[in-house]
Design a protein around this motif. Structure first.
Motif, PDB file in Angstrom:
ATOM      1  N   LEU A   1      26.854  10.997   8.664  1.00  0.00           N
ATOM      2  CA  LEU A   1      26.306   9.837   8.497  1.00  0.00           C
ATOM      3  C   LEU A   1      26.596   9.223   7.333  1.00  0.00           C
ATOM      4  O   LEU A   1      26.738   7.964   7.535  1.00  0.00           O
ATOM      5  N   SER A   2      26.718   9.799   6.128  1.00  0.00           N
ATOM      6  CA  SER A   2      27.115   8.936   5.339  1.00  0.00           C
ATOM      7  C   SER A   2      28.633   8.410   5.166  1.00  0.00           C
ATOM      8  O   SER A   2      28.697   7.259   4.890  1.00  0.00           O
ATOM      9  N   TRP A   3      29.427   9.077   6.037  1.00  0.00           N
ATOM     10  CA  TRP A   3      30.783   8.593   6.282  1.00  0.00           C
ATOM     11  C   TRP A   3      30.651   7.477   7.173  1.00  0.00           C
ATOM     12  O   TRP A   3      31.590   6.496   6.954  1.00  0.00           O
ATOM     13  N   ILE A   4      30.008   7.423   8.139  1.00  0.00           N
ATOM     14  CA  ILE A   4      29.662   6.501   9.078  1.00  0.00           C
ATOM     15  C   ILE A   4      29.098   5.415   8.416  1.00  0.00           C
ATOM     16  O   ILE A   4      29.916   4.147   8.596  1.00  0.00           O
ATOM     17  N   LEU A   5      28.335   5.488   7.602  1.00  0.00           N
ATOM     18  CA  LEU A   5      27.840   4.168   6.847  1.00  0.00           C
ATOM     19  C   LEU A   5      28.755   3.818   5.823  1.00  0.00           C
ATOM     20  O   LEU A   5      29.151   2.351   5.735  1.00  0.00           O
ATOM     21  N   VAL A   6      29.889   4.451   5.217  1.00  0.00           N
ATOM     22  CA  VAL A   6      30.707   3.832   4.396  1.00  0.00           C
ATOM     23  C   VAL A   6      31.684   3.183   5.373  1.00  0.00           C
ATOM     24  O   VAL A   6      32.225   2.058   5.024  1.00  0.00           O
ATOM     25  N   TRP A   7      32.110   3.894   6.583  1.00  0.00           N
ATOM     26  CA  TRP A   7      33.125   3.203   7.259  1.00  0.00           C
ATOM     27  C   TRP A   7      32.483   1.698   7.886  1.00  0.00           C
ATOM     28  O   TRP A   7      33.187   0.808   7.661  1.00  0.00           O
ATOM     29  N   GLU A   8      31.086   1.503   8.199  1.00  0.00           N
ATOM     30  CA  GLU A   8      30.692   0.511   8.745  1.00  0.00           C
ATOM     31  C   GLU A   8      30.388  -0.496   7.478  1.00  0.00           C
ATOM     32  O   GLU A   8      30.344  -1.646   7.629  1.00  0.00           O
ATOM     33  N   ALA A   9      30.257   0.119   6.419  1.00  0.00           N
ATOM     34  CA  ALA A   9      29.954  -0.881   5.212  1.00  0.00           C
ATOM     35  C   ALA A   9      30.961  -1.876   4.789  1.00  0.00           C
ATOM     36  O   ALA A   9      30.920  -2.741   4.010  1.00  0.00           O
ATOM     37  N   ASN A  10      32.178  -1.539   5.082  1.00  0.00           N
ATOM     38  CA  ASN A  10      33.318  -2.597   5.121  1.00  0.00           C
ATOM     39  C   ASN A  10      32.943  -3.770   5.623  1.00  0.00           C
ATOM     40  O   ASN A  10      33.445  -4.968   5.330  1.00  0.00           O
ATOM     41  N   GLU A  11      32.154  -3.623   6.833  1.00  0.00           N
ATOM     42  CA  GLU A  11      31.866  -5.045   7.604  1.00  0.00           C
ATOM     43  C   GLU A  11      30.594  -5.716   7.083  1.00  0.00           C
ATOM     44  O   GLU A  11      30.150  -6.665   7.024  1.00  0.00           O
TER      45      GLU A  11
ATOM     46  N   SER B   1      44.526  -1.582   6.285  1.00  0.00           N
ATOM     47  CA  SER B   1      44.138   0.080   6.318  1.00  0.00           C
ATOM     48  C   SER B   1      43.184   0.755   5.598  1.00  0.00           C
ATOM     49  O   SER B   1      43.137   1.743   5.376  1.00  0.00           O
ATOM     50  N   ARG B   2      41.892   0.212   5.057  1.00  0.00           N
ATOM     51  CA  ARG B   2      41.062   0.592   4.282  1.00  0.00           C
ATOM     52  C   ARG B   2      40.335   1.903   5.153  1.00  0.00           C
ATOM     53  O   ARG B   2      39.957   2.671   4.326  1.00  0.00           O
ATOM     54  N   GLN B   3      40.526   1.582   6.303  1.00  0.00           N
ATOM     55  CA  GLN B   3      39.658   2.664   7.194  1.00  0.00           C
ATOM     56  C   GLN B   3      40.230   4.192   6.888  1.00  0.00           C
ATOM     57  O   GLN B   3      39.740   4.920   6.907  1.00  0.00           O
ATOM     58  N   LYS B   4      41.793   4.009   6.921  1.00  0.00           N
ATOM     59  CA  LYS B   4      42.560   5.218   6.719  1.00  0.00           C
ATOM     60  C   LYS B   4      42.318   5.594   5.370  1.00  0.00           C
ATOM     61  O   LYS B   4      42.075   6.952   4.910  1.00  0.00           O
ATOM     62  N   LEU B   5      41.852   4.919   4.303  1.00  0.00           N
ATOM     63  CA  LEU B   5      41.787   5.535   2.968  1.00  0.00           C
ATOM     64  C   LEU B   5      40.233   6.052   3.151  1.00  0.00           C
ATOM     65  O   LEU B   5      40.179   7.201   2.391  1.00  0.00           O
ATOM     66  N   VAL B   6      39.504   5.731   3.698  1.00  0.00           N
ATOM     67  CA  VAL B   6      37.886   6.456   4.007  1.00  0.00           C
ATOM     68  C   VAL B   6      38.380   7.742   4.506  1.00  0.00           C
ATOM     69  O   VAL B   6      37.683   8.684   3.803  1.00  0.00           O
ATOM     70  N   LEU B   7      39.141   7.849   5.335  1.00  0.00           N
ATOM     71  CA  LEU B   7      39.492   9.110   6.228  1.00  0.00           C
ATOM     72  C   LEU B   7      40.042  10.031   5.187  1.00  0.00           C
ATOM     73  O   LEU B   7      39.873  11.242   5.003  1.00  0.00           O
ATOM     74  N   LEU B   8      41.089   9.654   4.312  1.00  0.00           N
ATOM     75  CA  LEU B   8      41.708  10.374   3.411  1.00  0.00           C
ATOM     76  C   LEU B   8      40.999  10.695   2.129  1.00  0.00           C
ATOM     77  O   LEU B   8      41.030  11.961   1.978  1.00  0.00           O
ATOM     78  N   THR B   9      40.001  10.191   1.918  1.00  0.00           N
ATOM     79  CA  THR B   9      39.179  10.371   0.690  1.00  0.00           C
ATOM     80  C   THR B   9      38.349  11.521   1.321  1.00  0.00           C
ATOM     81  O   THR B   9      38.107  12.411   0.648  1.00  0.00           O
ATOM     82  N   TRP B  10      37.696  11.499   2.405  1.00  0.00           N
ATOM     83  CA  TRP B  10      36.944  12.486   3.026  1.00  0.00           C
ATOM     84  C   TRP B  10      37.483  13.564   3.325  1.00  0.00           C
ATOM     85  O   TRP B  10      36.884  14.788   3.326  1.00  0.00           O
ATOM     86  N   ILE B  11      38.864  13.522   3.457  1.00  0.00           N
ATOM     87  CA  ILE B  11      39.447  14.935   3.852  1.00  0.00           C
ATOM     88  C   ILE B  11      40.025  15.499   2.553  1.00  0.00           C
ATOM     89  O   ILE B  11      39.893  16.828   2.302  1.00  0.00           O
ATOM     90  N   THR B  12      40.535  14.601   1.832  1.00  0.00           N
ATOM     91  CA  THR B  12      41.133  15.110   0.502  1.00  0.00           C
ATOM     92  C   THR B  12      40.190  15.948  -0.566  1.00  0.00           C
ATOM     93  O   THR B  12      40.462  16.979  -1.071  1.00  0.00           O
ATOM     94  N   ILE B  13      39.166  15.279  -0.809  1.00  0.00           N
ATOM     95  CA  ILE B  13      38.235  15.740  -1.995  1.00  0.00           C
ATOM     96  C   ILE B  13      37.528  17.172  -1.680  1.00  0.00           C
ATOM     97  O   ILE B  13      37.677  18.072  -2.208  1.00  0.00           O
ATOM     98  N   PRO B  14      36.947  17.083  -0.494  1.00  0.00           N
ATOM     99  CA  PRO B  14      36.484  18.576  -0.001  1.00  0.00           C
ATOM    100  C   PRO B  14      37.614  19.696   0.003  1.00  0.00           C
ATOM    101  O   PRO B  14      37.423  20.706  -0.280  1.00  0.00           O
TER     102      PRO B  14
END
Length: 176
Positions: A5-15, A148-161
């Motif tokens: 849910l936090s990830w979805i909020l970050v995704w939607e917060a761009n708009e 491509s900010r959405q890709k950066l969101v995904l990469l951040t959420w994949i890479t850090i954990p």
């Protein structure tokens, strides 16, 4: 659930930047559900905002998010410290945070590439699981553009954990 849910909020917060405030709620609830690992629900979005330069631009939203997270997290933690003091802090921090990071608990010890093997096995439908690194590199290459900010969101959420769990000594497949 709270991390997603936090990830979805970050995704939607761009708009809709005001949604950042609710990340504090999801992060607070993630910490209350999964202890310190729930901090990923706040730390990863915060790192993303820092990388993209949006942290300063949306400082008010992030400040409110921190207040909401603190309002959810602090009461129970302060109560536990008051009730059990050093015993709570020892179990919470020394055993469950630093203990799992620095020593393999309950014989769950594997090499540094253990989670990469878990991912490979989990994506076996894609050419025996070896295409995901190429997809990751392609996404990282194309995430450099502002579109491509959405890709950066995904990469951040994949890479850090993935990196943090790979550095930890206790490794269990479902962690990743």
């Amino acid at each position: 659930f709270w991390l997603i849910l936090s990830w979805i909020l970050v995704w939607e917060a761009n708009e809709r930047p005001r949604l950042i405030v609710f990340i504090g709620i999801t992060a607070g609830l993630a910490v209350m559900t999964k202890a310190w690992i729930g901090l990923f629900a706040f730390a990863i979005p915060l790192l993303y905002a820092l990388i993209t330069g949006e942290l300063n631009a949306r400082r008010k939203h992030w400040s409110l998010a921190m207040l909401f997270a603190g309002a959810i997290i602090l009461p129970w933690h302060l109560w536990q410290i008051w009730m059990d003091g050093k015993a709570f802090l020892y179990d919470y921090l020394v055993v469950n945070v630093f203990g799992r990071m620095t020593a393999a608990l309950e014989t769950h010890q594997h090499g540094p590439l253990f989670y990469f093997d878990v991912l490979r096995d989990g994506f076996s439908i894609l050419g025996s699981g070896y295409l995901w690194p190429a997809a990751y590199l392609w996404a990282a290459w194309t995430a450099r553009t502002r579109e491509s900010r959405q890709k950066l969101v995904l990469l951040t959420w994949i890479t850090i954990p993935l990196l943090l769990f790979s550095l930890a000594q206790t490794k269990i497949g479902w962690y990743i």
